[in-house]
Design a protein around this motif. Sequence first.
Motif, PDB file in Angstrom:
ATOM      1  N   VAL A  78       3.016  -9.679  -0.790  1.00 28.48           N
ATOM      2  CA  VAL A  78       2.330  -8.684   0.066  1.00 28.48           C
ATOM      3  C   VAL A  78       3.089  -7.368   0.018  1.00 28.48           C
ATOM      4  N   LEU A  79       2.336  -6.281   0.287  1.00 27.91           N
ATOM      5  CA  LEU A  79       2.920  -4.934   0.359  1.00 27.91           C
ATOM      6  C   LEU A  79       2.915  -4.472   1.814  1.00 27.91           C
ATOM      7  N   VAL A  80       4.088  -4.148   2.335  1.00 25.86           N
ATOM      8  CA  VAL A  80       4.190  -3.617   3.698  1.00 25.86           C
ATOM      9  C   VAL A  80       4.341  -2.098   3.608  1.00 25.86           C
ATOM     10  N   VAL A  81       3.378  -1.379   4.215  1.00 25.11           N
ATOM     11  CA  VAL A  81       3.435   0.091   4.189  1.00 25.11           C
ATOM     12  C   VAL A  81       3.687   0.591   5.600  1.00 25.11           C
ATOM     13  N   ASP A  82       4.818   1.269   5.814  1.00 24.68           N
ATOM     14  CA  ASP A  82       5.131   1.846   7.124  1.00 24.68           C
ATOM     15  C   ASP A  82       6.114   2.974   6.924  1.00 24.68           C
ATOM     16  N   ASP A  83       5.939   4.085   7.661  1.00 23.04           N
ATOM     17  CA  ASP A  83       6.844   5.209   7.489  1.00 23.04           C
ATOM     18  C   ASP A  83       8.170   4.948   8.198  1.00 23.04           C
ATOM     19  N   ASP A  84       8.206   3.985   9.119  1.00 20.01           N
ATOM     20  CA  ASP A  84       9.433   3.689   9.853  1.00 20.01           C
ATOM     21  C   ASP A  84      10.212   2.599   9.096  1.00 20.01           C
ATOM     22  N   ASP A  85      11.426   2.971   8.569  1.00 21.24           N
ATOM     23  CA  ASP A  85      12.137   2.025   7.716  1.00 21.24           C
ATOM     24  C   ASP A  85      12.639   0.803   8.478  1.00 21.24           C
ATOM     25  N   THR A 117       6.858 -13.068  -1.013  1.00 19.16           N
ATOM     26  CA  THR A 117       7.507 -11.959  -1.695  1.00 19.16           C
ATOM     27  C   THR A 117       6.980 -10.668  -1.067  1.00 19.16           C
ATOM     28  N   VAL A 118       7.915  -9.805  -0.629  1.00 15.86           N
ATOM     29  CA  VAL A 118       7.487  -8.592   0.089  1.00 15.86           C
ATOM     30  C   VAL A 118       7.885  -7.341  -0.669  1.00 15.86           C
ATOM     31  N   LEU A 119       6.885  -6.501  -0.944  1.00 16.66           N
ATOM     32  CA  LEU A 119       7.146  -5.162  -1.481  1.00 16.66           C
ATOM     33  C   LEU A 119       6.961  -4.184  -0.332  1.00 16.66           C
ATOM     34  N   THR A 120       7.664  -3.051  -0.373  1.00 16.83           N
ATOM     35  CA  THR A 120       7.490  -2.072   0.714  1.00 16.83           C
ATOM     36  C   THR A 120       7.203  -0.704   0.149  1.00 16.83           C
ATOM     37  N   ALA A 121       6.572   0.114   0.979  1.00 19.99           N
ATOM     38  CA  ALA A 121       6.312   1.515   0.642  1.00 19.99           C
ATOM     39  C   ALA A 121       6.406   2.327   1.918  1.00 19.99           C
ATOM     40  N   ASP A 122       6.959   3.582   1.843  1.00 20.08           N
ATOM     41  CA  ASP A 122       7.150   4.369   3.058  1.00 20.08           C
ATOM     42  C   ASP A 122       5.992   5.306   3.352  1.00 20.08           C
ATOM     43  N   GLY A 123       4.920   5.182   2.593  1.00 26.42           N
ATOM     44  CA  GLY A 123       3.768   6.044   2.875  1.00 26.42           C
ATOM     45  C   GLY A 123       2.626   5.706   1.948  1.00 26.42           C
ATOM     46  N   GLY A 124       1.529   6.387   2.144  1.00 24.01           N
ATOM     47  CA  GLY A 124       0.314   6.118   1.377  1.00 24.01           C
ATOM     48  C   GLY A 124       0.506   6.352  -0.112  1.00 24.01           C
ATOM     49  N   ALA A 125       1.187   7.463  -0.424  1.00 23.87           N
ATOM     50  CA  ALA A 125       1.341   7.822  -1.830  1.00 23.87           C
ATOM     51  C   ALA A 125       2.162   6.765  -2.566  1.00 23.87           C
ATOM     52  N   GLU A 126       3.281   6.383  -1.915  1.00 23.67           N
ATOM     53  CA  GLU A 126       4.129   5.385  -2.550  1.00 23.67           C
ATOM     54  C   GLU A 126       3.405   4.046  -2.660  1.00 23.67           C
ATOM     55  N   ALA A 127       2.609   3.731  -1.652  1.00 21.27           N
ATOM     56  CA  ALA A 127       1.851   2.484  -1.660  1.00 21.27           C
ATOM     57  C   ALA A 127       0.932   2.430  -2.871  1.00 21.27           C
ATOM     58  N   LEU A 128       0.218   3.526  -3.099  1.00 21.47           N
ATOM     59  CA  LEU A 128      -0.708   3.567  -4.236  1.00 21.47           C
ATOM     60  C   LEU A 128       0.062   3.432  -5.554  1.00 21.47           C
ATOM     61  N   ALA A 129       1.272   4.044  -5.583  1.00 19.22           N
ATOM     62  CA  ALA A 129       2.101   3.945  -6.780  1.00 19.22           C
ATOM     63  C   ALA A 129       2.527   2.499  -7.026  1.00 19.22           C
ATOM     64  N   VAL A 130       2.954   1.827  -5.925  1.00 19.71           N
ATOM     65  CA  VAL A 130       3.379   0.428  -6.049  1.00 19.71           C
ATOM     66  C   VAL A 130       2.207  -0.426  -6.510  1.00 19.71           C
ATOM     67  N   LEU A 131       1.049  -0.189  -5.892  1.00 13.59           N
ATOM     68  CA  LEU A 131      -0.138  -0.985  -6.207  1.00 13.59           C
ATOM     69  C   LEU A 131      -0.573  -0.804  -7.658  1.00 13.59           C
ATOM     70  N   ALA A 132      -0.285   0.397  -8.208  1.00 14.95           N
ATOM     71  CA  ALA A 132      -0.667   0.649  -9.591  1.00 14.95           C
ATOM     72  C   ALA A 132       0.153  -0.229 -10.541  1.00 14.95           C
ATOM     73  N   GLU A 133       1.362  -0.607 -10.104  1.00 13.77           N
ATOM     74  CA  GLU A 133       2.230  -1.376 -10.985  1.00 13.77           C
ATOM     75  C   GLU A 133       2.256  -2.864 -10.689  1.00 13.77           C
ATOM     76  N   HIS A 134       2.003  -3.210  -9.408  1.00 15.93           N
ATOM     77  CA  HIS A 134       2.108  -4.627  -9.027  1.00 15.93           C
ATOM     78  C   HIS A 134       0.793  -5.172  -8.516  1.00 15.93           C
ATOM     79  N   ARG A 135       0.577  -6.448  -8.758  1.00 15.58           N
ATOM     80  CA  ARG A 135      -0.572  -7.130  -8.186  1.00 15.58           C
ATOM     81  C   ARG A 135      -0.112  -7.737  -6.880  1.00 15.58           C
ATOM     82  N   VAL A 136      -0.808  -7.448  -5.784  1.00 17.28           N
ATOM     83  CA  VAL A 136      -0.405  -8.042  -4.496  1.00 17.28           C
ATOM     84  C   VAL A 136      -1.573  -8.822  -3.916  1.00 17.28           C
TER      85      VAL A 136
END
Lengths: 124, 839
Positions: free
Chosen positions: A5-12, A29-48
């Motif tokens: 899963v991908l956890v997206v939150d601006d609060d670290d 397995t947890v992936l994280t992103a600190d915002g929308g832009a990073e989330a989309l970047a992560v999603l482009a590379e990983h299948r969640v």
Amino acid sequence: MSRTVLVVDDDDLIREVAQVALESVSGWTVLTADGGAEALAVLAEHRVDAVLLDVMMPDMDGLTTFRRMQEDPSLRDVPVVLVTAKVQSGPRPVWDGLAIAGVIPKPFDPMTLGDEVSAMLGWT
Amino acid sequence: MGTTGALPAQRRVFAVAVPVAVALVLVLTLLLSDLVSPEVRQSASAAGFLLAGLLATGCCWWRRRQTEGRRRRSWTMFTTAAVVALVANLFAVAVDSDPQNPHVVGEIGLGAALLLSIAGLLTFPVVRRRGVDAVLLTLDGLVTGGGVLAISAVLVYDRLLEETSSGLAARTSALLFPVLDVVLVTVALILLQRATGRDRYALALIACGFVMYAVADLAYAVLTALDRFSFGTHLDLGWIAGYLLVGLAALFPSTIADSPPSPRTVHGSDTRGTVLVFAVLVVAGIVQVRGGEKLHGALAGLWLLLLLAAAARQALLAADNASLRRGLERRVREQTADLHRLARETEVLLASVGDGIYGVDTEGRITFVNPTAAAMLGTYADDLLGAAAHDRFHTDEEGGHPGGGEGCYITEAISTGAVVSGVEDAYVRADGGTFPVEITASPVVDEGEPRGAVVAFRDVTQRREVDRMKSEFLSVVSHELRTPLTSIRGSLGLLAGGALGELTPRAGSMVGIAMQSSDRLTRLINDLLDLERIGSGARPMEIGSVDAADLVHSAVTQIDGMAAPLGVRVRTGECRGRVLADEDRIMQTLTNLLGNAVKYSEPGGVVTAVAVEQNGHVLFSVRDQGRGIPEDMLDSIFERFQQVDSSDSRQKGGTGLGLAISKTIVERHGGRIWAESDYGAGTTVHFTLPAVPTARMTHDGPGDQPTVLICDDDGGIVEVFSTFLRRHGYRVTGVTDGEEALALARAHHPAVVLLDLLMPGRTGGQVLAGLRGDESTGSIPVVVVSAIGPEDEPGLVSEVEGWLVKPVTEEHLVSVVSAAVARTRGALVAPAVPDGGGE
């Protein structure tokens, strides 16, 4: 069954708590992103298997991120659970009518977070 | 003090007295005719004298008792005069006085009677005169009296002076009496001319009486001088009729309060006065010429005096008129100045008003703009005058009223004649920018003709901004507080849950305390925000028809999980009825009350929840067997952070806001919440919710007609208004309860809501707020129909599309409703909280 899963939150701090909870309690397995832009970047590379998305974030907020995912054919079917501190605000929730899998209010209970998500997504 | 004779009773007496007097005169006329022997005639005449004299005395005395003040004094003098005259006459008869050589006592008595009569007349209250009028009155008296004197002089005195043979006393009395008679008649005539109201008729009778008396006296004087007088002829009727007429005058119906004479100007009588004066003069002149006498000494003097007085009178009158005219002109000037000042004040007032105001004519052209309006629009008043209001003010931009006069509030106000208020619009500044305004358009009607409209507008930018900031603040607070709480709660949860390894027992207990506190903090934030939102109406109730039993059962099921570990049993009693309620909110209330009841119950205790339908309400009650609440705390427990024991919030895990939230929720539903407690033996918390009415709805009429929802707690009024509106083809739904109205408005979207303000339970103001707070009903036009006027609820005026003050006519109702149906509100209010609008 192990999930990613991908956890997206601006609060670290929240990101870290959620990550620890889902990894150590649910064993995901947890992936994280600190915002929308990073989330989309992560999603482009990983299948969640699912995205846990904060609503109120600077720059690109949760709903915008969600819409961007909807516009992308490869991401359209990834289930999204909103994790928000704003559950009770407004006469009508802004996510009303959107194809989201569910809403989890903050603060959440880390020991049951994974179970709640599983229940929303019909995971066994 | 006299008694007040009732006017109708006096009228009856007078109606009897007149024929009696006439009959008496007729009988005496017959008795005094030549066919009857002189002895009988003399006896009849004497009896007539006595009777008439006594009647006059009695009547005057009676009238004296009926009146007060100056009038009473007058009648006292008349009474005395009548008595004195009667006594003098009787004395003359008794001493068998010789007409040629009358007894001095009798003569003095008669003279006194005449003088008393004159004094009585002069005392009689008439319109009080100002200086010039008094002089005029005197001159009038002088001319009239002089004229009569001149006539008498020509007709009578010459012969009197020639014929009177006897001594000085006889001559004096022979001359004195006619003069006194003349004065008396003159005074009576002038008084008659100046009198007002009912006095005039009484005085007319008195004047006639004295004329008769005077004529008889003059004839007597002449006949005596000619030594041809004998008692017991028709001449005696003159005196007798005189007495009777004075008596009748006294009997003439009037009340005490009838005449404090009004001090009005009597210019109408100037003409009458002039006619009277000159008529007397002309008659005197004719008599003088026809009499053929030469104008010797005294008579010439009299004529000179007469003419001078008449001239002075006219001159004075002319001068008086001139000064009167000048006075009038001055007053006109003063009033014109007043008008100018008033106009100026109005202008300053309009210029000082903080709201923009402009007027338009029926064509929609601007006729007036106050400086505030011009300043708000960033232009000058002169640039706006004459412009077409519809083109100048309307804008197609967001929030603006589309151009053209169709459906515009100005057109509306002019065509319906009703005040259109609370319309929201956006106005364009001269620089092209727009600003949100709230409008009140009022028709200008002059003598029933529509002349245009006056529009007041207010810049609501700031108010909108404050509303927006308030909801944004709530939103931010909620977010900012919950974010750190999330990580605190999350970390503690992981520690306590053992996800990060076993903790020592002491560490575990400390982490447990921290977790409980963070949970409590979370609840507190949730409750505070909840209370704020429900209270401010930021979160409107979603009212629907809900089964009371379902509500209670669901709540009991929810609370069971919490009650079981505490050893408390939760029981559902009898539950009946359906309520109009926001299901989630009432569930929140019920679980809160049940939770409290469970928390404060001892193990083994029983908590009971019931719902009973009664009088249009459903009464919910939650009863426990706990420690109870002291009497003095029964009300305050519904206030924020008020707990019976201050340690409760920690021990029982409450926030101290639960009951405050419950109270707010119940009251927003139009219900009531209260607690009863038997201290030491348990507590019962009751609350009421409006029940779903059973057969109150009345839908009918053709389907394509606009529906009007009538909400008034008086069923009779609902019935009447429904009849009125159905007659004009509307579909009507009538309800007697505010909550019901809200539910129906959501369900049916009526074209107009007619709303009473003063209703038990949910007031019209609250219903209005409920309608406006919901997106689906926010744009439905609302017309207030209330016993109170808009001036009593100024805050509401801008919120509604019309205002009718009871009682309401059918015509008025239909016109306002049809105007409201045609209305489209300028702009919908945007959702209160711009959720997810970015950080």
